[in-house]
Design an enzyme around this catalytic site. Structure first.
Site, PDB file in Angstrom:
ATOM      1  CD  GLU A 148      11.954 -24.442 -28.463  1.00  0.00           C
ATOM      2  OE1 GLU A 148      11.978 -23.400 -27.769  1.00  0.00           O
ATOM      3  OE2 GLU A 148      11.015 -25.257 -28.402  1.00  0.00           O
ATOM      4  CB  CYS A 182      18.387 -18.709 -26.381  1.00  0.00           C
ATOM      5  SG  CYS A 182      17.980 -20.229 -25.500  1.00  0.00           S
TER       6      CYS A 182
END
Length: 395
Positions: A148, A182
């Site tokens: 990720e 993010c």
């Protein structure tokens, strides 16, 4: 963060029996009489490495999925958030036997030591640079990885967007956690017809949300470390700042900052910002949006478009490669555990949340259960005279 973790936890508890139930699939005529199914079994021992920006959610969310799927896990949190790491360690050691879930403290040296071991699966959340290191180490043992990572996530504001709504939602997504998210909008592409209005509204709404002095707002965060502070500050171009730009290194405070007329040649567009700076670029037609996104080095982790036109929405959503995103909102796809969350290409591989997390930490095992009777000899040699029948059965 805790609310998100509780949502994941409660969802897993509620739905686990359903998730782990074998899935029946069709069996072709050539394999009859038989029944075919997919059963889910644990991957084994998992290494979970979590980042500094959401040290609770991004540690426990994958851990919940790993446990739900029947695995054991080794957990390594970021050395940049030592207090959260200490509390995480206390909780894990209080709840689990070390043979089931183990917490490993430390920094780079300890992470390198862990990556030298053979695991059945590595789940890493963090930067693309470190993700590459993790993947190289995993390759030594042929260990599967879930990565990720990050990426410059565009936010497109078309000429027909409801600007006040768009600005409010961009502010929420961009400046929460001082931009250290993010999936935060990394930069804005705003149609030239509405760009000046957008910037004017942005200045006013930032004051409405965080006050005249955001450093005094209880809702505005700080940068995690001096190193990250210096990196982010180096991306600010004072001549292009329309609001913000103030900072206090002792407090690791950088004000919510907006820059206009940014170009692809500017340093701020060369890397993921991961901080409270919003570069704004203009465009005149949709083709320019595709050009800008394609010229940046990585596929976006997230993508956001504000438009009232379904045609514009679909052209961008279907035409641009990205991990996940929203139409007329920011970040909200992340908190829906009915949606798989993850990147694509160099913004990540593999997805999780909800059932997708359970499956990410499971092996989908194919099983065909055949009957002993009748024992049809069609598949056995000799094959003379049988091939025509087999071809008809296979269609």
């Amino acid at each position: 963060e805790t609310g998100f973790v509780l949502q994941e936890l409660n969802g897993a508890i509620r739905h686990l029996k359903e998730w782990m139930r074998p899935k029946r699939v069709k069996t072709p005529l050539i394999s009859q009489p038989a029944r075919s199914e997919i059963i889910y079994t644990p991957l084994g021992v998992n290494l979970i490495i979590s980042p500094f920006n959401y040290p609770v959610g991004l540690t426990f969310s994958p851990l919940i999925a790993a446990i739900a799927a029947g695995n054991t896990a080794v957990v390594k949190t970021s050395e940049l958030t030592p207090e959260c790491g200490a509390q995480t360690r206390n909780l894990i050691e209080e709840l689990f036997d070390r043979e089931y879930v183990a917490y490993v403290p430390g920094a780079i040296k300890e992470a390198q030591m862990l990556l030298e071991q053979k695991f059945d699966h590595i789940f890493f959340t963090g930067s693309t640079r470190v993700g590459s290191i993790v993947m190289k180490a995993a390759a030594e043992h042929l260990t599967p990885v879930t990565l990720e990572l990050g990426g410059k996530s565009p936010c497109v504001v078309h000429s027909d967007a409801r600007l006040v709504v768009a600005v409010d939602r961009i502010i929420m997504g961009k400046y929460m956690n001082a931009g250290q998210t993010c999936v935060a909008p990394d930069y804005a592409l705003v149609h030239e017809q509405v760009k000046d209005r957008f910037l004017d509204i942005m200045k006013k709404r930032l004051r409405a949300r965080y006050g005249q002095d955001p450093s005094e707002s209880p809702d505005y965060g700080r940068i995690v470390s001096d190193k990250h502070f210096d990196r982010i500050l180096g991306l600010i171009m004072p001549d292009k700042v329309i609001t913000g730009g103030e900072y206090d290194k002792g407090d690791r405070y950088i004000a919510p900052t907006v820059m206009r007329d940014v170009t692809l040649e500017d340093k701020v567009m060369s890397e993921e910002i991961f901080g409270p700076i919003l570069p704004v670029m203009g465009y005149r037609d949709i083709d320019e949006v595709f050009k800008v996104v394609s010229e940046l080095p990585r596929h976006p982790l997230s993508f956001y478009v504000f438009s009232e036109s379904r045609e514009v929405q679909d052209r961008l959503v279907y035409g641009i490669q990205f991990g996940g995103g929203c139409v007329n909102h920011c970040v909200m796809h992340l908190v829906n555990d009915n949606l798989p969350f993850g990147g694509v290409g160099d913004s990540g591989m593999g997805s999780y949340h909800g059932i997708y997390g359970f499956r990410r930490f499971s092996h989908s095992k194919s099983v065909l259960r055949s009957w002993s009777r009748p024992n049809i000899p069609l598949g056995y040699p000799p094959y003379e005279g049988k091939l025509g029948i087999v071809r008809r059965l296979l269609g």
